[in-house]
Write a protein that holds these residues in place. Structure first.
Motif, mmCIF file in Angstrom:
data_model
loop_
_atom_site.group_PDB
_atom_site.id
_atom_site.type_symbol
_atom_site.label_atom_id
_atom_site.label_comp_id
_atom_site.label_asym_id
_atom_site.label_seq_id
_atom_site.Cartn_x
_atom_site.Cartn_y
_atom_site.Cartn_z
ATOM 1 N N LYS A 78 84.677 22.304 -4.709
ATOM 2 C CA LYS A 78 84.187 21.011 -5.462
ATOM 3 C C LYS A 78 85.619 19.637 -5.118
ATOM 4 O O LYS A 78 86.120 19.484 -6.152
ATOM 5 C CB LYS A 78 83.405 21.112 -6.883
ATOM 6 C CG LYS A 78 82.999 22.140 -6.835
ATOM 7 C CD LYS A 78 81.506 21.608 -6.669
ATOM 8 C CE LYS A 78 80.455 22.862 -6.937
ATOM 9 N NZ LYS A 78 80.195 23.839 -6.650
ATOM 10 N N HIS A 90 88.877 15.474 -6.560
ATOM 11 C CA HIS A 90 88.074 16.801 -7.338
ATOM 12 C C HIS A 90 86.793 15.717 -7.978
ATOM 13 O O HIS A 90 86.913 14.649 -8.110
ATOM 14 C CB HIS A 90 88.990 17.329 -8.344
ATOM 15 C CG HIS A 90 90.085 18.051 -8.396
ATOM 16 N ND1 HIS A 90 89.131 19.671 -7.728
ATOM 17 C CD2 HIS A 90 91.520 18.605 -8.422
ATOM 18 C CE1 HIS A 90 90.843 20.336 -7.830
ATOM 19 N NE2 HIS A 90 91.392 19.423 -7.731
ATOM 20 N N HIS A 93 82.969 16.208 -14.085
ATOM 21 C CA HIS A 93 82.021 17.444 -13.862
ATOM 22 C C HIS A 93 80.562 17.417 -13.413
ATOM 23 O O HIS A 93 79.436 18.686 -13.062
ATOM 24 C CB HIS A 93 81.986 17.855 -14.989
ATOM 25 C CG HIS A 93 81.361 18.800 -15.997
ATOM 26 N ND1 HIS A 93 81.268 20.492 -15.735
ATOM 27 C CD2 HIS A 93 80.139 18.990 -16.771
ATOM 28 C CE1 HIS A 93 80.326 21.057 -16.106
ATOM 29 N NE2 HIS A 93 80.168 20.240 -17.222
ATOM 30 N N SER A 96 79.047 19.660 -10.585
ATOM 31 C CA SER A 96 79.355 20.027 -10.545
ATOM 32 C C SER A 96 77.588 21.368 -9.816
ATOM 33 O O SER A 96 78.437 22.015 -9.303
ATOM 34 C CB SER A 96 78.984 21.028 -11.631
ATOM 35 O OG SER A 96 78.164 20.979 -12.473
ATOM 36 N N THR A 97 76.778 20.302 -9.236
ATOM 37 C CA THR A 97 75.860 21.308 -8.545
ATOM 38 C C THR A 97 75.651 20.762 -7.319
ATOM 39 O O THR A 97 74.813 21.906 -6.822
ATOM 40 C CB THR A 97 74.043 20.953 -9.697
ATOM 41 O OG1 THR A 97 74.387 19.542 -9.159
ATOM 42 C CG2 THR A 97 74.463 21.313 -10.970
#
Length: 765
Positions: A78, A90, A93, A96-97
């Motif tokens: 990621k 990064h 969140h 995340s998928t």
């Protein structure tokens, strides 16, 4: 004709002089034509997606890169790697998928341009567009009638929520309070006095000591609310009041002595308009629409005295530094430009007069704020009336007028930005991408664009300066990247954030010049040369434009031509360069370089439009297009040459500023005898109508609306066509002229002679 030309700008709205870039500064200098990108920041395209979430930025402080299809992505970890600074970032969140089969739109390879809708703290209620009309009343009764009629039409076309204000001026300035509908209430300012912002606000009752400037952005305080309820009202609330006011308004009643010009205080009126908007709507999109009918003769911004024995300054006066008012007026408008840019507001100029009105002096304020400019002979002329209406029209012919934008540029590490030519202002945001040399608005990586529209086009100049580290390792990334980030308020009042990321390749031009040549865009190069020439003519004293263009062209042909030394007959040019000499021949003869027959106002007007229009339109300004209509053939492109004139032909010339329908001698005679009205000559009637239909199509899509000239061979207005044609037949070579053709009375060289000289000089040892 636009339908015949493929969409060269594509989804990104970017065209470059060189699509493959040389690796070193030395090789770049050998390219002769500068390395530039012409970008249309908010060009509409059906394939640009609008995303309803926030963009993802690189975390390196000096890098403004936003996630794009050229980022390398590690889906397992990621992580995405910035192509500009190679920083590893990064994903947050909510990403995340993501996986190799499921990723966001900004990573799709075809979405190199995406637009983000309003997000975060910047989102909020849509802001209404603001139009403050500033009307010159020092005009004759008939002209005032025309302009009042145009304004009444405009008020009907305005969106209901649009805020409207009205100022009129002559010898004095009248600020009209539209919120006081029961009675006409006006604040009057003297036209010969230079007043500052505080004095303006005190007189308008918008000044309370200690409160001014303390309110947060977007939250109006009591002063702003007072200004909005009195001077700037929604169009739906003040339509009746404004129409009543326009009906009552008369031309300036101040007596004008014999031998004097009318006293007109344009500068004071525009200053008051800027102060009013600054107090009521700082930092939001607004336009001052100035309708001017003559020269400023009173107060700051004066371009000529009231005494008619003093002529308005000419190019000769400017060259000799004999224009007494010029520098003072330019300084005044320069300060006005700074004020408007800091407020985020636009100055649009509609100048309609037979004499000059001071466009040359006002150019700095109009261009720095991204304003529109139109120059016409009368407020009753279609050039003014149709153009003015287009500003407020909706639908497919809408200009897409947007407000209060900024542009940021991010480059790969060996690339520096020298500056921009076009309607913008440097925000003086220094960064690692700033070059030492400056072209136009430079010394920055961010620019203010107070006014934008769909066709606005900026030319960005780049410098190549490889770092010592990349030179010493000898390993360089074969790709280079540029990212253009535009933040703006769209016509509906919503904040938008557009990101365009493009990739090009580095090539070793010393070892392999062919790759470099294949990436040359000669249309873009011609426009860049025209813009650069105009800039140098304005900023460099004793600059010989024709000689500079010739030298540049000789160097280019000498570098990229294929020839044997000292043998002109062996000279050939690669197809990538084949029509560039022709563009330069026409540029030398164009209104951008030859100022002899134009006033300083006209020259300023032509150059302002050249600097803001897209490449396709700008090419037409440099080298007009010519279509031929005849009985035997369908309408077809003709050579821009006097040999294209024939007695049995109709020619349609599009030179951007004017569209000319030219009837050959025989055609004109048949038309005068009324053949087209006879049923047996339907084909002739259709032939006569065809160029008018095509001209109508050109005029409908053009802004500003061009002047339509309908003329006959040997008629006085035929000069509009003859001035643009290559003089292959002149009075010196009249014996070679074909029957029914024409000759041009000029000492200019023809394209053929020009090319022969170019070949001879390019192949010299």
């Amino acid at each position: 004709m636009a339908e015949m030309v493929p969409d060269a700008e594509g989804i990104d709205g970017v065209r470059m002089t060189w699509n493959n870039w040389p690796k070193s500064k030395v090789e770049a200098s050998k390219c002769v034509i500068p390395i530039t990108a012409s970008i249309s920041p908010i060009r509409s395209h059906p394939e640009i997606p609008v995303l309803n979430y926030a963009p993802l930025r690189c975390k390196t402080q000096s890098c403004v890169c936003i996630l794009n299809p050229y980022c390398r992505v590690d889906f397992a970890a990621k992580i995405w790697i910035c192509p500009f600074c190679f920083q590893r970032n990064h994903f947050p969140h909510h990403y995340s998928t993501i996986s190799e089969t499921q990723f966001p739109a900004e990573l799709f390879p075809q979405y190199t341009t995406v637009e983000y809708a309003a997000f975060g703290p910047e989102s909020g209620p849509a802001l209404p567009p603001v139009f403050l009309f500033v009307l010159d009343t020092c005009v004759i009764e008939e002209e005032l009638g025309f302009v009042k009629s145009a304004l009444q039409q405009a008020i009907v076309l305005l969106p209901e929520k649009a805020l409207v204000g009205f100022i009129s001026f002559g010898t004095q300035v009248q600020v009209h309070e539209l919120g006081f509908a029961d009675l006409s209430k006006v604040y009057i300012f003297r036209g010969n006095k230079d007043i500052n912002k505080d004095q303006v606000l005190d007189q308008l009752g918008l000044s309370v000591s200690g409160q001014r400037g303390t309110y947060p952005k977007g939250v109006p305080n009591n002063l702003v609310a007072a200004g909005l309820s009195r001077f700037l009202l929604p169009a739906s609330d003040c339509e009746y009041t404004l129409n009543l006011l326009l009906d009552e308004i008369q031309n300036d009643q101040w007596p004008v002595q014999t031998g004097n010009r009318a006293l007109r205080c344009t500068g004071v009126a525009l200053n008051i308009a800027a102060c009013l908007l600054g107090a009521c709507l700082p930092g939001t999109g607004a336009r001052i629409i100035a309708l001017v009918g003559g020269p400023c003769t009173e107060g700051p911004g004066t371009i000529v005295s009231k005494d008619q024995s003093e002529p308005v300054r000419s190019h000769k006066d400017l060259d000799k530094d004999a224009a007494t008012h010029f520098h003072k007026a330019v300084k005044f408008y320069d300060n006005l430009a700074k004020q408007l840019v800091s407020q985020g507001h636009v100055l649009d100029l509609f100048a309609s007069a037979l004499d000059q009105v001071g466009v040359a002096e006002m150019k700095v304020a109009v261009e720095r704020t991204g304003g529109l400019v139109v120059l016409a002979e009368s407020f009753g002329h279609s050039v003014f009336k149709d153009t003015f209406r287009r500003i407020f029209e909706d639908g497919e012919h809408s200009l897409g007028l947007s407000f209060n934008g900024t542009l940021e540029i991010n480059c790969s590490k060996d690339i520096k930005v020298q500056g921009i030519i076009g309607p913008c202002t440097s925000l003086e945001k220094k960064g690692p991408c700033c070059a030492d040399t400056v072209v136009g608005q430079g010394n920055t990586t961010a620019w203010k664009l107070c006014g934008l529209d769909k066709s606005i086009c900026l030319t960005v100049f780049f410098d190549i300066s490889p770092s010592e580290r990349s030179n010493s390792t000898g390993v360089a990334n074969p790709q280079l990247y540029l990212q253009f980030v535009t933040n703006y308020q769209n016509p509906e009042g919503q904040m938008r954030f557009r990101v365009t990321t493009i990739m090009r390749r580095w090539v070793d031009s010393a070892a392999n010049a062919e790759e470099l040549v294949e990436g040359f865009d000669q249309e873009t190069a011609a426009v860049v040369m025209a813009r650069l020439t105009s800039l140098k003519m304005e900023n460099e004293e004793e600059f010989d434009a024709t000689r500079w263009i010739d030298r540049t062209l000789i160097r280019l042909c000498s570098r990229f031509g294929d020839y044997r030394k000292d043998d002109p007959s062996s000279f050939t040019l690669n197809p990538s360069f084949s029509i560039f000499p022709q563009f330069m021949f026409n540029l030398r003869r164009s209104q951008f370089v030859q100022v002899f027959n134009n006033s300083p106002d006209e020259t300023a007007y032509f150059r302002m439009l050249l600097n803001r229009e897209n490449i396709t339109n700008s090419v037409v300004m440099i080298q007009p297009s010519l279509l031929s209509y005849s009985f035997n053939l369908p309408p077809s492109p003709a050579l821009l040459d006097v040999a294209s004139i024939s007695a049995d032909r109709i020619l349609l010339l599009d030179s951007y500023f004017s569209v000319v329908i030219f009837h050959g001698m025989t055609i004109a005679q048949w038309r005068n005898m009324g053949y087209h009205k006879q049923p047996e000559h339907q084909a002739f009637a259709q032939l006569l109508q065809a160029p008018h239909d095509d001209a109508e199509m050109i005029i409908r899509d053009r802004f500003p609306v061009p002047r339509l000239v309908v003329c006959d061979q040997h008629g006085s207005q035929a000069r509009f066509l003859l001035a643009k044609l290559n003089p292959s037949s002149t009075y010196n070579s009249a014996h070679d002229v074909a029957a029914g053709s024409d000759v041009i009375f000029t000492d200019d060289v023809s394209l053929q002679v020009f090319f022969e000289h170019l070949q001879r000089l390019a192949v010299q040892s």
